[in-house]
Design a protein around this motif. Sequence first.
Motif, PDB file in Angstrom:
ATOM      1  N   LEU A 129       0.819  -1.216   0.000  1.00 11.54           N
ATOM      2  CA  LEU A 129       0.000   0.000   0.000  1.00 11.54           C
ATOM      3  C   LEU A 129       0.848   1.260   0.000  1.00 11.54           C
ATOM      4  O   LEU A 129       0.642   2.162  -0.816  1.00 11.54           O
ATOM      5  CB  LEU A 129      -0.934   0.005   1.210  1.00 11.54           C
ATOM      6  CG  LEU A 129      -1.876   1.212   1.334  1.00 11.54           C
ATOM      7  CD1 LEU A 129      -2.911   1.208   0.210  1.00 11.54           C
ATOM      8  CD2 LEU A 129      -2.559   1.235   2.691  1.00 11.54           C
ATOM      9  N   VAL A 130       1.797   1.330   0.928  1.00 11.87           N
ATOM     10  CA  VAL A 130       2.595   2.550   1.106  1.00 11.87           C
ATOM     11  C   VAL A 130       4.069   2.194   1.273  1.00 11.87           C
ATOM     12  O   VAL A 130       4.411   1.319   2.075  1.00 11.87           O
ATOM     13  CB  VAL A 130       2.128   3.325   2.358  1.00 11.87           C
ATOM     14  CG1 VAL A 130       3.008   4.547   2.582  1.00 11.87           C
ATOM     15  CG2 VAL A 130       0.680   3.748   2.230  1.00 11.87           C
ATOM     16  N   GLY A 131       4.923   2.886   0.522  1.00  7.48           N
ATOM     17  CA  GLY A 131       6.351   2.710   0.725  1.00  7.48           C
ATOM     18  C   GLY A 131       6.816   3.352   2.018  1.00  7.48           C
ATOM     19  O   GLY A 131       7.388   2.700   2.887  1.00  7.48           O
ATOM     20  N   GLU A 132       6.566   4.648   2.162  1.00  9.06           N
ATOM     21  CA  GLU A 132       6.921   5.358   3.388  1.00  9.06           C
ATOM     22  C   GLU A 132       5.869   6.417   3.676  1.00  9.06           C
ATOM     23  O   GLU A 132       5.268   6.987   2.763  1.00  9.06           O
ATOM     24  CB  GLU A 132       8.304   5.998   3.277  1.00  9.06           C
ATOM     25  CG  GLU A 132       8.432   7.034   2.176  1.00  9.06           C
ATOM     26  CD  GLU A 132       9.798   7.696   2.153  1.00  9.06           C
ATOM     27  OE1 GLU A 132      10.380   7.886   3.244  1.00  9.06           O
ATOM     28  OE2 GLU A 132      10.277   8.025   1.056  1.00  9.06           O
ATOM     29  N   ALA A 133       5.649   6.672   4.972  1.00  7.11           N
ATOM     30  CA  ALA A 133       4.617   7.635   5.341  1.00  7.11           C
ATOM     31  C   ALA A 133       4.996   8.373   6.604  1.00  7.11           C
ATOM     32  O   ALA A 133       5.583   7.803   7.527  1.00  7.11           O
ATOM     33  CB  ALA A 133       3.281   6.932   5.544  1.00  7.11           C
TER      34      ALA A 133
END
Length: 206
Positions: free
Chosen positions: A95-99
């Motif tokens: 879903l997300v690499g980095e957040a």
Amino acid sequence: PAAGPTIPTSPASFMSTPLKIRGSSFGMIATSYPFFGSFDGGGHNVASLSIVSSGGSAGMFVSVFGADDHKASIAHLTLVDPTITVTDGSRVGALVGEAYSLNVTDCHVRSTHDGGATIRVDGANTSDVGGLAGRLNQVILSNSSAAIDVVVEAATSDSVGGLVGDNFAASIERSYATGVVRASANSSQVGGLVGSCMGRALLQDL
């Protein structure tokens, strides 16, 4: 469903129909600039997401950066049978690499058959690889799950997890991971749920 669909990514986005992505590799969201708004999947699926990348971060959303006083958000979305293949990259998640400063609610990765959902990372070295998200910093992740195989074949690796690779000062609540997590011999901080927890990280009601 049509091939090559466009997923809405304006600052306040709502996905009104399920999508099936076929053919060539998916053009990841927020490759040049972080996504900073809100994305509501409307309870729909994105099926057969395929990402092939070399270097840097990778995921449906490459990077999501909210503000300290107004978090970004991703909610009510399921990725079905995604395949992510990365060489010499770090901060990798379906879903997300980095957040940073993000709320993630009711988001899932699931597989319809053995090996249907996979993340595979190879190359010289990597870090922060997770089934749902690679690296979370000051994020609230709740009511979410990842049923995906995470396979890291890089020569060296660090912070590899079934749900989240690196959890820095983030809260993970009522969430879980299933599937295989496998890393090379020269790996550190590898876990079935989370690879590493630092800062004021919180895990509860798991």
